[in-house]
Scaffold this active site. Structure first.
Site, PDB file in Angstrom:
ATOM      1  N   HIS A 241    -100.072   7.379  40.455  1.00  0.00           N
ATOM      2  CA  HIS A 241     -99.033   6.363  40.603  1.00  0.00           C
ATOM      3  C   HIS A 241     -97.650   7.010  40.559  1.00  0.00           C
ATOM      4  O   HIS A 241     -96.761   6.695  41.361  1.00  0.00           O
ATOM      5  CB  HIS A 241     -99.185   5.324  39.482  1.00  0.00           C
TER       6      HIS A 241
ATOM      7  N   HIS B 124    -108.784   7.521  34.100  1.00  0.00           N
ATOM      8  CA  HIS B 124    -107.782   6.485  33.837  1.00  0.00           C
ATOM      9  C   HIS B 124    -106.371   7.078  33.842  1.00  0.00           C
ATOM     10  O   HIS B 124    -105.476   6.596  34.541  1.00  0.00           O
ATOM     11  CB  HIS B 124    -108.068   5.821  32.487  1.00  0.00           C
ATOM     12  N   GLU B 125    -106.183   8.126  33.046  1.00  0.00           N
ATOM     13  CA  GLU B 125    -104.849   8.721  32.963  1.00  0.00           C
ATOM     14  C   GLU B 125    -104.440   9.361  34.288  1.00  0.00           C
ATOM     15  O   GLU B 125    -103.255   9.375  34.638  1.00  0.00           O
ATOM     16  CB  GLU B 125    -104.788   9.748  31.830  1.00  0.00           C
TER      17      GLU B 125
ATOM     18  N   HIS C  35    -102.557   7.057  36.428  1.00  0.00           N
ATOM     19  CA  HIS C  35    -101.117   7.041  36.184  1.00  0.00           C
ATOM     20  C   HIS C  35    -100.432   8.211  36.889  1.00  0.00           C
ATOM     21  O   HIS C  35     -99.330   8.070  37.433  1.00  0.00           O
ATOM     22  CB  HIS C  35    -100.839   7.111  34.684  1.00  0.00           C
TER      23      HIS C  35
END
Length: 663
Positions: A456, A449-450, A453
């Site tokens: 991104h 999940h992290e 980021h």
């Protein structure tokens, strides 16, 4: 040239913050006295100033969250407040407002397109929200209120970060926990006892596996009273200040003000989103609760199932009904192998190469540094750090921090982004490496999940700081991370890198299939907890009157179907309310719905398809915030987002309508 974090001192932190502020002010001063009223002489300079502040944050304020030296963290905390205040104050500058407003009326402004047009529109909106249409006295009051909110938020977050509490237990009271967990605990004050803290690697396994119900309750209550004495008055004041800000600007509530800049647009749309999802989620939660109560009764209890019970029985269910023992699974998930597997997977799908940088020059010896390259061209795209183990004074959860925001520099070259993934995973213990937990919200899911980021932030090609570093609408920003979580549940993916830390044998396929079978175990219960947090957030921020905080928690908690834990005040540790997710917690479920819908294209066309991966990179990750969330999703899916994929994936019938979250 990457920054040398190994040489950081309290003095360098202060100096870097001051230098960033000085450089930013010089650029803004040029913008408010332009030689000509053009984009390059006004807005472009303000964006460069924002880029300087972002770099200053990475060299100063970020240290408050990770540096092992308390004096450096203190200096970082002071720097964070300074830099945040600059960000608040910039839109209150009347001279800047006049210049941008004047530029907006020029022929050049009228002809702007794409990202430049969006930038001008956002600044004009910001100036309106900053109160430039108000009388001077009201504007001064508004700026003071905004500064006070920043002060309250910083103090609240620090109280949570520095709060330390634990229970002490005997060896017998650790029954149910694996030996490796016990070996990692610190000794208690009394001889022969152990300390179980609120740190996630200690808290979560204890709540999920400890057979001692009284001690599960004791630990749960400590977590739900985290920083209660210090933070209750700070939260109450912050809610009051936010209501005053909204009223000054003519909004019915703070939620209306906050959501204006999100995909949702207003709290009415969020309520409609919840109203659409609640019936199938609550129906599932009721069914699940009956099974959990059966386990509770079978364990010899004749009272109600309590909040500190459900995760214990959920874990038991996964083990007994699906044959999933998290300790067995973790043996196949040593951290280094998982990282290698994640890099290989995302490298293939998105066309990337990850290269370790030997001399990290980081803030702690355990931190690693990686370079991200485009596989086809060999171009260096970004760098990122990994800081993955808990230590005293460190940020207590998991997050990705932008240290340098990707943007177009003054000379037209692209300033490459630098970011850091910060987490608190299980430490190595004895002869065992760090072994990650699996399952919903397990450590491997958190890592992926992290890293979403990080991707991104790293792959952005947005021209301006304003739209880079995962700067989409806040209720969209989690979607590119939610989509990443799906890969850790795919048998073919896990078998690539999940190998037993002792034998090197790949994880058995039948074990993975059992894990996948348990993936959505009690999914209704988990989802209604998300709705609890989101509706509680709305109850605090979507009202023009001061809310009764205790009544608000109790009323929102009713959706869980569990007894309310009397004598607690969980809002004091609910960091999202004071960390940028105020009137925005709904965004987690909102983004999960979007992420599931985007994943549906991978599921249909190939979960490791480079073609889909490259299209996703181009359509969603690279534009970043330069396009709206609705536009990003439609560019990738070819249609507006829908909640149907979310419901179908969880085995729930579609609810009537199932409207798109953002439409």
């Amino acid at each position: 040239m990457l920054y040398d974090y190994g040489q950081v001192t309290p003095q360098t932190v202060t100096a870097e913050a001051e230098a960033a502020l000085r450089r930013a002010d010089e650029l803004v001063d040029r913008a408010v006295s332009p030689p000509s009223l053009t984009f390059d002489d006004t807005l472009a300079l303000v964006e460069l100033a924002a880029g300087e502040i972002a770099i200053g944050y990475g060299r100063s304020a970020f240290m408050a969250h990770v540096h092992p030296d308390a004096a450096v963290r203190d200096a970082g905390q002071a720097a964070e407040e300074q830099l945040h205040k600059w960000g608040v104050s910039i839109t209150f500058r009347e001279d800047l407002y006049r210049v941008i407003r004047s530029f907006s009326q020029t022929d050049e402004a009228a002809a702007l397109e794409g990202e430049r047009r969006r930038l001008l529109e956002h600044w004009l909106r910001d100036f309106r929200r900053a109160g430039h249409e108000l009388a001077r006295e009201q504007r001064s009051e508004l700026e003071a209120l905004r500064r006070r909110v920043v002060e309250l938020e910083v103090a609240f977050r620090r109280n949570v970060a520095e709060h330390r509490d634990w229970i002490e237990v005997t060896r017998e009271e650790l029954d149910g926990l694996p030996e490796t967990y016990i070996q990692g605990l610190k000794p208690g004050a009394a001889p022969g006892t152990y300390r179980v803290s609120l740190d996630y690697p200690e808290y979560n396994p204890f709540i999920e596996q400890a057979r001692s119900r009284p001690h599960r309750e004791a630990l749960f209550r400590k977590e739900w009273n985290e920083a209660a004495k210090l933070n209750r008055p700070l939260l109450a004041e912050a809610l009051d200040v936010r209501r005053r800000i909204a009223a000054l600007l003519g909004y019915p509530t703070w939620a209306h003000y906050a959501m204006e800049v999100q995909m949702a647009g207003n709290p009415e749309r969020v309520r409609a989103f919840y109203d659409d999802l609640r019936p199938p989620l609550e129906a599932a939660a009721r069914r699940e609760a009956e099974a959990l109560r059966g386990l509770h009764a079978a364990a010899g209890h004749d009272d109600e199932l309590q909040p500190w019970d459900w995760r214990f029985y959920d874990t038991q269910q996964a083990r007994e009904d699906h044959g999933v023992d998290q300790n067995e699974v973790s043996a196949y998930l040593p951290l280094d192998q998982v990282l290698d597997g994640m890099f290989a997977l995302t490298g293939d799908v998105f066309g990337l190469e990850y290269c370790p940088v030997p001399e990290a020059r980081a803030w702690h010896p355990s931190v690693q540094l990686f370079e991200v390259r485009d596989r086809e061209s060999g171009e260096t795209l970004a760098h990122f750090y990994t800081d993955l183990f808990p230590r005293e004074g460190k940020y207590g959860h998991a997050a990705a921090f932008p240290l340098v925001v990707g943007h177009e520099g003054a000379d037209g070259t692209y300033v490459r982004p630098v970011s850091a993934i910060v987490a608190n995973f299980t430490r190595p213990s004895g002869d065992r490496p760090s072994l990650l937990t699996h399952g919903p919200h397990g450590e491997i899911e958190t890592l992926f999940h992290e890293f979403g980021h990080i991707l991104h932030m790293s792959l952005t090609r947005a021209r301006f700081t304003r739209f880079s570093a995962a700067e989409t609408e806040r209720d969209f920003v989690e979607a590119p991370s939610q989509i990443m979580e799906h890969w850790v549940w795919e048998p073919s993916i896990l078998q690539r890198f999940a190998k037993h830390f002792r034998t090197g044998q790949p994880i058995p396929r039948e074990l993975v299939e059992r894990m996948v079978g348990a993936r959505f175990l009690n999914v209704g219960t988990r989802a209604v907890r998300q709705v609890f947090f989101g509706t509680l957030d709305l109850a605090l921020h979507a009202t023009p009157e001061p809310p009764d905080l205790d009544a608000a928690i109790r009323e929102a908690w009713a959706i869980t179907g569990l007894p309310y834990p009397e004598g607690t005040f969980m809002l004091a540790g609910f960091g999202h309310l004071m960390g940028g997710y105020d009137a925005g917690y709904y965004g987690y479920l909102w983004a999960e719905v979007i992420g599931d819908d985007m994943w549906s294209r991978f599921a249909a066309e190939g979960i490791t398809s480079p073609d889909v991966g490259r299209q996703y990179r181009r359509a969603v990750l690279e534009p970043n915030g330069s396009r709206s969330g609705d536009e990003l999703v439609e560019a990738f899916l070819g249609r507006p987002v829908s909640s149907r994929s979310f419901l179908r994936l969880r085995g729930m019938a579609d609810s009537p309508g199932s409207p798109a979250p953002g439409g």
